[in-house]
Design an enzyme around this catalytic site. Sequence first.
Site, mmCIF file in Angstrom:
data_model
loop_
_atom_site.group_PDB
_atom_site.id
_atom_site.type_symbol
_atom_site.label_atom_id
_atom_site.label_comp_id
_atom_site.label_asym_id
_atom_site.label_seq_id
_atom_site.Cartn_x
_atom_site.Cartn_y
_atom_site.Cartn_z
ATOM 1 N N LYS A 159 -23.663 57.558 -26.992
ATOM 2 C CA LYS A 159 -25.031 58.061 -26.879
ATOM 3 C C LYS A 159 -25.634 58.243 -28.274
ATOM 4 C CE LYS A 159 -25.456 58.706 -22.352
ATOM 5 N NZ LYS A 159 -26.513 58.073 -21.534
ATOM 6 N N GLU A 213 -29.074 50.142 -24.771
ATOM 7 C CA GLU A 213 -29.663 50.595 -23.517
ATOM 8 C C GLU A 213 -30.845 51.537 -23.765
ATOM 9 O OE1 GLU A 213 -28.255 52.924 -19.420
ATOM 10 O OE2 GLU A 213 -26.758 52.287 -20.903
ATOM 11 N N ASP A 238 -32.771 51.155 -18.359
ATOM 12 C CA ASP A 238 -32.226 52.124 -17.420
ATOM 13 C C ASP A 238 -33.378 52.894 -16.788
ATOM 14 O OD1 ASP A 238 -30.972 54.109 -15.989
ATOM 15 O OD2 ASP A 238 -29.957 55.023 -17.678
#
Length: 366
Positions: A159, A213, A238
Amino acid sequence: MVRISGIEIYHEKIRYKEPFRIALGTSTESNNIVVRLVDSSGNEGWGEGSPSRAILGETLDLVFEEAKKLAAEILGKDLDSEGLYEIVMKSKSPSAAAAFDIAFHDLKAKRLGVPLYKLLGGYRSSIETDITIGIMEPDEVAERAEKYVKMGFKVLKIKLGEKPEKDLLRIEKVRERIGDKIGIRVDANQGWSVEEAIYMAEQLESFNVELIEQPVKWNDFEGLAKVRKASNIPVAADESAKTPSDVVKLAKIDAVDIVNIKLMKTRGIWGAIKVAAVSEAAGIKNMIGCMGETRLGITAAVHVSQALANITINDLDSDLLHGEEVVIEGGASISNGVRRAGDRPGLGIVKLDMSKLRLISRYGKV
């Protein structure tokens, strides 16, 4: 057709092993909905929904309010997958809808005596998942990466979404610690501007990153397209892709290489199949991810991934980040990063820890 003669709705609170931080916020527990559907022969199906205020605009009160409406609408009706999909698409709570859809498909496959993934397509018998590392200090990220590699994981999802300089340091530290043979995927969770995302895509090339992402805001489709055009690393959507129509919009402007399916966004399994079909028609590959599901919800996603050829990337690990588990027996196994749904009928869930479930509502004969 399946006639639903009984319904139970539960609240499930599951704590994380440690606070899990992403660019959108920090989670310490998952507050989920669990649904049990029963037919006239006593067969049962279980489903789980994991709400998200940041991504789906849900509150827990809304989830249970909408779940009660869904229960009232389907009780006593003869349903199949498409009919149920029409109903759940009207709900204001995607995760409540997902819980009902998952429970329905568990029940449907059990009635037929087959594992769910074989009913849905049966393309493969196992999948390989990454495991996610939340936002931490760079040295902490590297230490966690090394730990997961020693546990057998061959792909890590890291992340990001803070200042580019610190995000790059995180990846640099990880590569130094684990070497070049382990896959790295990054997820900014909308944390960068378009300019920052383009810069990061260029810088991340040297670290052999597999995908980026959701680099920019969910509703900035044009910005996402700019990042994709500038990036040599595949770009995944996403939060930008919740429905089949979202995929069409992204495809029209060549905004992404990959669409991340989540059962909570697609309102369950049938919606996920539709998103996968539209993605495949557009030449876009799918990954499949998760919110805060336990092994109950994760198992449903593993079945979907095993069923469909267009899903080639898996991020099904939220249950591994929890400090407790509601599934006592059955469900998707995990070994060295490989998950298997198994060959029991339906989801293959054998036993749940009912002490972790608080009954909210009961309808009909259960």
